[in-house]
Structure formats: C-alpha cells, structure tokens
Write an enzyme that holds these catalytic residues in place. Structure first.
Site, PDB file in Angstrom:
ATOM      1  N   ASP A  36      -7.515   5.786  -3.316  1.00 14.74           N
ATOM      2  CA  ASP A  36      -7.224   4.670  -2.422  1.00 14.74           C
ATOM      3  C   ASP A  36      -8.422   3.756  -2.160  1.00 14.74           C
ATOM      4  OD1 ASP A  36      -4.600   5.600  -2.026  1.00 14.74           O
ATOM      5  OD2 ASP A  36      -5.252   6.940  -0.435  1.00 14.74           O
TER       6      ASP A  36
ATOM      7  N   LYS B 241      -4.593   2.027   5.316  1.00 15.34           N
ATOM      8  CA  LYS B 241      -3.562   1.604   4.358  1.00 15.34           C
ATOM      9  C   LYS B 241      -2.272   2.335   4.668  1.00 15.34           C
ATOM     10  CE  LYS B 241      -2.965   5.470   1.821  1.00 15.34           C
ATOM     11  NZ  LYS B 241      -1.701   6.195   1.586  1.00 15.34           N
TER      12      LYS B 241
END
Length: 305
Positions: A145, A11
């Site tokens: 996350d 990410k």
C-alpha cells in the site's frame, strides 16, 4: 536543519479482489484505493550521527493500539528511512516521531502510511532530492500500500497492490468508519482466505466495471452498490461480530457497507454530512465498535506541512 512534518492519509479499498496464492506466497490483487482525511503525522529531525530512531505517540488510545506498533529497526518507517539512505548513499541519521490517528491493524494501511511519510520527510530533511516517481519505486519495496499513500486520491492497484494507476473520478464522498476494539492481522486473514478456499478454483481478480463507472459519474448511490471485498468471509470467520457491525450500518440507511482491506474497520458510505451523522449515531452504541469516525475522501497523499 529544521524538522520536517509530513501528513499522510489512511486508505480504504472500494473493492478488493483477491486471486489464488502465488508461488512467492502473495496473492494477486485488483483493488481501487481511496485516500481519506484521517491522517497520521511524521516529524523527521536530522541528527549529526548516523542513528535512526523512532517514537510513536497517540492522543486517541481507542483508535491506535500503539503498544503493538514495532519500535527500532522493526518499525516500517525506520525501514523506509534506511532504504532511502542506502539508495542515495548518504550517512546522516534522523529522529522520527509518529503521531498515530490511523488505527493499528485496522485495514487502513496505518503502517504503510507512516512508511510513505518517512520517505517524504527524510527526502526533505536529508536534501536527497528524489522525485515522487523515484520515491514510489522505493515505496513498492516496502509494502503493497505504500506507493498509493504517496499518490493519494483514487487509484487502481494491481500486482500485490504495489502497482498504482490513477482513476478518472468525480466528487467527494462521505464515510463513516466503525473502529473495532482490537486489530486484525492481515497475514491471518489471508491465511483464512486460503483455508476457506482449499480445493476451490479461485479466479483471477478484476476491478468491477460498475465501480469505475460510478466514480467517473460521481454517483454515490451507484458506488455504494458496487463496493466489494473478497476477504469479507475470511474476516467474518475470524471475527464474527464484524457482521453485526455491518448490519447496523446498513439498517441505518448506508448506501454501501464494506470492510476496509483485511478489516476489522468497517466502512459505510453516506449520501451527505447529515446522513453520515445519522449512521455514526446508530453505530455509536454497537457492542463491536470502539469508536466511530466521520470522514471524507478522496484527499492527497503524503505532503509536507
């Protein structure tokens, strides 16, 4: 049962707003995630006993300092497998094999990616049958996350990053990643953020309207201008050479430059593949770069296959 392979992306944070530290020690965040095509792979193989093991491998040592990846019960992929097993009441074991490509402690959620992949892989190999929304509930308990890396694409993150909402977006984006020689502790960067803001009134974080508008329009130039990261000053304070790396990419004509999350990986937005190659070439000789990688996003989250 046959082994199950899951690929999971890294990410990046297109923006990262950080609010004042809360009573629980976490900071409220306002971020826009994008999943990019730099993937770890997790293989899960069922066992006849109740043991959960993990092994970590990498073909690219300069990108993955696998020696600092925890093993045994301290590995977040093992924690993910144990959590899934506890919530579903099964007693089976599993061998987890992780192939690392996402940099360790690079601000690209490599550990969280492996946790998301382990949830998906163990859900398949154990036949527990949990839906993606049910897995996301477990993911939120593992790390900020992890839910996004089940989801992929583009999304707004809130809370401490664990709440994820899809973003209406168009287009595909060309990125160049400048990998640093060594990782940077997320905990250390947030501690430095707090130190630098001692006595200051830190506002509640928000996602910039200009960034969301750029994504809706698929406008790379506008997106580059809207990139932001409230942890930049703290990361520079701990690793001053990162400022030089960003400057090189900007001088090479990047549409935007930013640190990913808490760093130290630096991101540069290019207008197309040829422009991406030019930026990568300029960065390749930078003293602070251990490796330079071209990538694209957004891509899907953790997937079997």
């Amino acid at each position: 049962m046959s082994p199950v392979n899951v690929r999971v992306p890294a990410k990046i944070n297109l923006c990262l707003g950080v609010g004042p530290v809360r009573d629980d020690g976490y900071h409220p965040l306002a971020t826009v995630y994008q999943a990019v095509d730099l993937h770890d792979e997790v293989r899960a193989t069922g066992r006849d006993d109740d043991q959960i093991t993990v092994s970590v491998h990498s073909e690219m040592d300069v990108r993955s300092e696998i020696s600092v990846v925890p093993d045994g019960d301290d590995n977040i992929a093992v924690k993910a497998a144990r959590l899934l097993r506890e919530r579903t009441g099964i007693s089976s074991g599993v061998d987890l094999s992780i192939r690392k490509v996402i940099p360790v402690a690079g601000g690209m959620a490599g550990g969280s990616a492996d946790a998301a992949a382990a949830l998906v892989a163990c859900n398949e190999v154990w036949g527990t049958g949990l839906s993606r929304p049910a897995l996301e509930v477990l993911a939120a308990q593992l790390g900020s996350d992890v839910p996004f890396l089940l989801h992929g694409g583009n999304a707004v993150g809130g809370g401490r990053g664990e709440t994820v909402s899809p973003v209406l977006a168009r287009g595909s984006y060309h990125w160049v990643f400048a990998m640093a020689h060594e990782g940077l502790s997320t905990r250390a960067v947030f501690a430095e953020f707090d130190r630098l803001n001692t006595g200051a009134e830190v506002p509640e974080p928000v996602v910039p309207d200009a960034l969301l508008a750029a994504l809706r329009a698929g406008d790379a130039e506008a997106l580059g201008a809207a990139l932001s990261n409230d942890l930049t000053e703290a990361a520079f304070s701990l690793r001053p050479e990162l400022e030089d790396t960003l400057s090189i990419g900007i001088e090479a004509g990047a549409l935007g430059a930013i640190l990913s999350g808490s760093g130290p990986t630096a991101l540069f937005l290019a207008s197309d593949e040829a422009h991406s190659l030019d930026i990568a070439f300029a960065l390749s000789s930078a003293a602070g770069c251990a490796d330079v990688v071209q990538s694209r996003g957004p891509v899907p989250g953790a997937r079997v296959g």
